[in-house]
Design an enzyme around this catalytic site. Structure first.
Site, PDB file in Angstrom:
ATOM      1  N   GLY A 235      53.698  39.827  23.939  1.00 49.81           N
ATOM      2  CA  GLY A 235      52.518  38.993  23.609  1.00 49.81           C
ATOM      3  C   GLY A 235      52.577  37.612  24.568  1.00 49.81           C
ATOM      4  O   GLY A 235      53.695  37.523  25.103  1.00 49.81           O
ATOM      5  N   PRO A 236      51.354  37.020  24.468  1.00 47.38           N
ATOM      6  CA  PRO A 236      51.395  35.605  25.290  1.00 47.38           C
ATOM      7  C   PRO A 236      52.493  34.643  24.682  1.00 47.38           C
ATOM      8  O   PRO A 236      52.826  34.917  23.543  1.00 47.38           O
ATOM      9  CB  PRO A 236      49.982  35.201  25.050  1.00 47.38           C
ATOM     10  CG  PRO A 236      49.374  36.385  24.851  1.00 47.38           C
ATOM     11  CD  PRO A 236      50.166  37.231  23.830  1.00 47.38           C
ATOM     12  N   PRO A 237      52.734  33.748  25.436  1.00 46.62           N
ATOM     13  CA  PRO A 237      53.589  32.657  24.657  1.00 46.62           C
ATOM     14  C   PRO A 237      53.209  31.883  23.474  1.00 46.62           C
ATOM     15  O   PRO A 237      52.011  31.591  23.510  1.00 46.62           O
ATOM     16  CB  PRO A 237      54.066  31.798  26.020  1.00 46.62           C
ATOM     17  CG  PRO A 237      53.482  32.524  27.146  1.00 46.62           C
ATOM     18  CD  PRO A 237      52.506  33.412  26.894  1.00 46.62           C
ATOM     19  N   THR A 239      53.011  33.104  20.650  1.00 46.70           N
ATOM     20  CA  THR A 239      52.055  33.864  19.609  1.00 46.70           C
ATOM     21  C   THR A 239      53.206  34.167  18.200  1.00 46.70           C
ATOM     22  O   THR A 239      52.636  34.829  17.395  1.00 46.70           O
ATOM     23  CB  THR A 239      51.380  34.974  20.129  1.00 46.70           C
ATOM     24  OG1 THR A 239      52.675  35.766  20.995  1.00 46.70           O
ATOM     25  CG2 THR A 239      50.388  34.889  20.979  1.00 46.70           C
ATOM     26  N   LYS A 241      56.453  35.419  18.750  1.00 49.41           N
ATOM     27  CA  LYS A 241      57.360  36.822  18.928  1.00 49.41           C
ATOM     28  C   LYS A 241      58.837  36.359  18.193  1.00 49.41           C
ATOM     29  O   LYS A 241      59.645  37.086  17.473  1.00 49.41           O
ATOM     30  CB  LYS A 241      57.815  37.217  20.254  1.00 49.41           C
ATOM     31  CG  LYS A 241      56.238  37.555  20.756  1.00 49.41           C
ATOM     32  CD  LYS A 241      56.658  37.959  22.191  1.00 49.41           C
ATOM     33  CE  LYS A 241      56.806  36.907  23.249  1.00 49.41           C
ATOM     34  NZ  LYS A 241      55.749  35.866  23.299  1.00 49.41           N
ATOM     35  N   THR A 242      59.436  35.181  18.653  1.00 50.51           N
ATOM     36  CA  THR A 242      60.699  34.749  18.021  1.00 50.51           C
ATOM     37  C   THR A 242      60.839  34.472  16.655  1.00 50.51           C
ATOM     38  O   THR A 242      61.666  34.732  16.055  1.00 50.51           O
ATOM     39  CB  THR A 242      61.123  33.589  18.934  1.00 50.51           C
ATOM     40  OG1 THR A 242      61.158  33.795  20.421  1.00 50.51           O
ATOM     41  CG2 THR A 242      62.578  32.973  18.536  1.00 50.51           C
ATOM     42  N   HIS A 458      27.533  12.821  36.684  1.00 53.26           N
ATOM     43  CA  HIS A 458      28.464  14.306  36.817  1.00 53.26           C
ATOM     44  C   HIS A 458      28.308  14.729  35.374  1.00 53.26           C
ATOM     45  O   HIS A 458      28.112  15.854  35.294  1.00 53.26           O
ATOM     46  CB  HIS A 458      29.713  13.963  37.399  1.00 53.26           C
ATOM     47  CG  HIS A 458      30.239  15.273  37.603  1.00 53.26           C
ATOM     48  ND1 HIS A 458      30.355  15.936  38.935  1.00 53.26           N
ATOM     49  CD2 HIS A 458      30.911  16.121  36.928  1.00 53.26           C
ATOM     50  CE1 HIS A 458      31.290  16.926  38.714  1.00 53.26           C
ATOM     51  NE2 HIS A 458      31.726  17.042  37.486  1.00 53.26           N
ATOM     52  N   GLU A 459      28.956  13.937  34.445  1.00 53.71           N
ATOM     53  CA  GLU A 459      28.870  14.708  33.207  1.00 53.71           C
ATOM     54  C   GLU A 459      27.621  15.174  32.510  1.00 53.71           C
ATOM     55  O   GLU A 459      27.604  16.044  31.705  1.00 53.71           O
ATOM     56  CB  GLU A 459      29.984  13.714  32.140  1.00 53.71           C
ATOM     57  CG  GLU A 459      31.284  13.479  32.699  1.00 53.71           C
ATOM     58  CD  GLU A 459      32.162  15.015  32.870  1.00 53.71           C
ATOM     59  OE1 GLU A 459      31.657  15.903  32.307  1.00 53.71           O
ATOM     60  OE2 GLU A 459      32.836  15.027  33.853  1.00 53.71           O
ATOM     61  N   ASP A 533      36.081  21.863  38.650  1.00 51.39           N
ATOM     62  CA  ASP A 533      34.854  22.898  38.589  1.00 51.39           C
ATOM     63  C   ASP A 533      34.869  24.133  39.646  1.00 51.39           C
ATOM     64  O   ASP A 533      34.496  25.139  39.441  1.00 51.39           O
ATOM     65  CB  ASP A 533      33.445  22.012  38.425  1.00 51.39           C
ATOM     66  CG  ASP A 533      33.445  21.160  37.359  1.00 51.39           C
ATOM     67  OD1 ASP A 533      34.057  21.284  36.483  1.00 51.39           O
ATOM     68  OD2 ASP A 533      33.070  19.835  37.734  1.00 51.39           O
TER      69      ASP A 533
END
Length: 644
Positions: A235-237, A239, A241-242, A458-459, A533
């Protein structure tokens, strides 16, 4: 008070003692001091010896040592005279001799001079010469002492390294090949249980079955079932597991060996394989038991041709030994191997096959309901205010892992403590989320009035474009306060999607180009402020064309490599002609989206200017102010029918 309490009370007193190494060092210093400054034989010349000692009949005997040195011994009755007072007084008195020494050129020359000096002596007064061969302590110590010190300091160094690499206690100087796994048993049980693991329901069910097998193996074996040899957590970091492995250690009630894959890799060749053998040997002796190898990709990388230039013989020998051990023990020996990685695509196929790692459990990023459960776990130790809404927090954190959520909760508590609050409010959690996602606010960053105006438009361009695009997430607020690396930001409430359509991709690209388009419309020139962007939409456009097959010209073709082996290739998996076509289609897609965004902003230019002026005044504009300017969001204003 009982005897045990008395012993404990006595044990509270600090004990004073000396290390044996300290005592050894002190003894060595004393020995060297005595050796260097102890009683020494004074070296004199032949003239001094002849005139002041030999003629005066003070010499009792002469010994020539190794044909190099003549040792002079003074008569005992003469030592009491003032002439030899220095020999008999002081800490290092030399009463027994030799008292003096002379370096001789040759034995014959010395004997001739001695005979000539004694030619007028009576026969009974003449001093004879004796000869001796000795090994000098100075010579011995000069090479033995440095060697001994070198061995001693190496012993201390290796002993300290041995302590850090041993499982059960103090290690020896030669335990490099021993396993460095941390053992958890009944005495050192993990406090984490499955109750501490929020979400991951399907993964917990499979893991709990493994734990149940270790506790009640007869329930399964009587039906002919075999215990899985290995379970791979992927799984991704962040999530969990440990954390899942720690929960297994806390629930299983069996010896649990935990270590990282990098601990098998050592500078000495063969140490990794030796540690693997020792680890499995210990696990079999303590069966039923569990072995947990975190970040197994450190030793389990594929041995394919694409990695030929990155081959490490030590790592490969360690992997080969691991594969052998996984095949070596039986299915029902009671030893289970847990492994965790976030790079399953680079692992060796021989490691992943059934019979070694029978089960692959995928831990994905949590959905909204699971994030709510994770928030509830991490909010338990936090003193929170009544306005904290966990459902809102879960909704505002899509794509966040359990580690990210834990970080947000901690950041919120830190922010509240910084403000001297007694409780952590919802506002603190919102600021913590902005802090984690966008970085720290930098209100002190000095911007010129012209730069601030460009950022505001811009925003505002992002906000207006996303407000009228059907497939863009709901806008929450717009800010022109610098945060992290960005000078401004538009904050959205993302919806979770398992798949994304072509229309959604295009709308997102258009919304991202809103800032660049607004600058061109208002100021008739563009700036470097759209770098982030442009990077994002370029990657999205290439993914649409090359990965997802969403381009009409190229058609339903994908060059995505799920195995990850293409990362190590030097060339692209398509021809130069196809590369040119891909570049042209990506450029057309981006330019078409840019023109579409410009048309939209020109249509609502008055609202764009009004919102930009409000941003210059307030710096942060929330959803309520946006609705006053832009009206209630109508997703049909610029629907798919008007995308041309």
């Amino acid at each position: 008070m009982n005897q045990k309490q008395e012993d404990n009370k006595k044990g509270d007193k600090p004990k004073i003692g000396f290390s044996r190494y300290f005592l050894f060092l002190v003894s060595l210093i004393v020995f060297i001091a005595v050796f260097m400054y102890g009683p020494k034989t004074e070296e004199i010349s032949w003239m001094n010896f002849e005139k002041n000692m030999l003629i005066e009949h003070d010499v009792s005997r002469i010994i020539i040592v190794n044909k190099e040195t003549a040792e002079i011994y003074i008569k005992e009755e003469k030592l009491n005279t003032a002439k030899y007072k220095a020999l008999t007084e002081g800490v290092f008195a030399n009463k027994f001799g030799p008292h003096y020494s002379i370096q001789i050129g040759s034995v014959e020359s010395f004997e001739n001079k001695l005979e000539k000096a004694q030619q007028n002596f009576k026969e009974e007064e003449k001093i004879g010469v004796t000869y001796s061969s000795r090994t000098s302590w100075v010579n011995i110590i000069s090479w033995v002492l440095p060697l001994f010190l070198l061995i001693f300091f190496w012993y201390i160094l290796l002993r300290r390294m041995g302590r850090s690499t041993n499982v059960g206690g103090v290690g020896s100087a030669f335990n490099f090949g021993k396993s460095t796994a941390k053992l958890m048993d009944k005495d050192t049980k993990s406090k984490v249980t499955f109750k501490n693991v929020a979400g991951l329901k399907e993964a917990k069910i499979e893991i709990m079955e493994i734990v149940d097998f270790l506790k009640n193996p007869q329930v399964y074996t009587k039906l002919g079932a075999k215990i899985p040899k290995g379970v791979m957590l992927v799984g991704p970091p962040g999530t969990g597991k440990t954390l899942m492995a720690k929960a297994v250690a806390g629930e299983a009630q069996v010896p649990f060996f935990s270590l990282s894959g990098s601990e098998f890799v050592e500078m000495f060749v063969g140490v990794g394989a030796s540690r693997v053998r020792d680890l499995f040997k210990q696990a079999k002796e303590k069966a039923p038991s569990i072995i947990f190898i975190d970040e197994i990709d450190a030793i389990g990388r594929s041995r394919g041709r694409v990695n030929a230039l990155q081959t490490n013989d030590e790592r490969e020998s360690t992997l080969n030994q691991l594969l052998t051990e996984l095949d070596g023990f039986g299915t029902n020996t009671g030893v289970i191997v847990l492994a965790a990685t976030n790079r399953a695509d680079i692992l060796d196929k021989a490691l992943l096959r059934p019979g070694r790692f029978d089960r692959h459990i995928y831990l994905e990023l949590p959905n909204k309901q699971e994030r709510e459960e994770i928030f509830n776990v991490h909010l338990k130790p936090i003193v929170k205010a009544d306005d904290v809404d966990v459902k809102v927090l879960a909704a505002l954190s899509p794509g966040f892992s359990g580690a990210d959520i834990a970080n947000i909760c901690n950041e919120a508590a830190l922010i509240a403590a910084r403000k001297k609050k007694e409780k952590v409010a919802q506002e603190d959690f919102m600021q913590a989320r902005d802090r984690v996602v966008g970085g720290l606010e930098r209100k002190s960053k000095i911007l010129s009035s012209k730069e601030k105006e460009i950022i505001a438009y811009h925003e505002a361009g992002h906000a207006v474009a996303s407000w009228y695009l059907k497939h863009v997430d709901s806008l929450m607020k717009v800010s022109i306060i610098p945060r992290g690396k960005s000078l401004g930001a538009a904050w959205y409430l993302p919806e979770e999607h398992q798949i994304i359509t072509k229309s959604q991709f295009i709308d997102r690209i258009c919304a991202s180009l809103g800032g660049r388009a607004a600058e061109e419309i208002i100021f008739s020139e563009i700036s470097s402020g759209a770098l982030d962007d442009l990077e994002k939409i370029t990657k999205q456009a290439y993914n649409m064309v090359t990965f997802y097959g969403l381009d009409e010209e190229i058609g339903p073709m994908s060059y995505y490599d799920s195995t990850g082996q293409s990362e190590t290739l030097f060339g692209k998996p398509y021809s130069e002609t196809m590369a040119q076509l891909i570049d042209r289609e990506v450029q057309d897609l981006i330019m078409t989206s840019y023109e579409r965004t410009k048309k939209l902003l020109i249509k609502y230019k008055s609202q764009l200017e009004e919102l930009a002026q409000l941003l210059l005044k307030k710096e942060v504009v929330y959803e309520g102010d946006l609705e006053k300017i832009l009206g209630k969001r109508s997703l049909d204003i610029f629907s798919d029918k008007n995308q041309s």
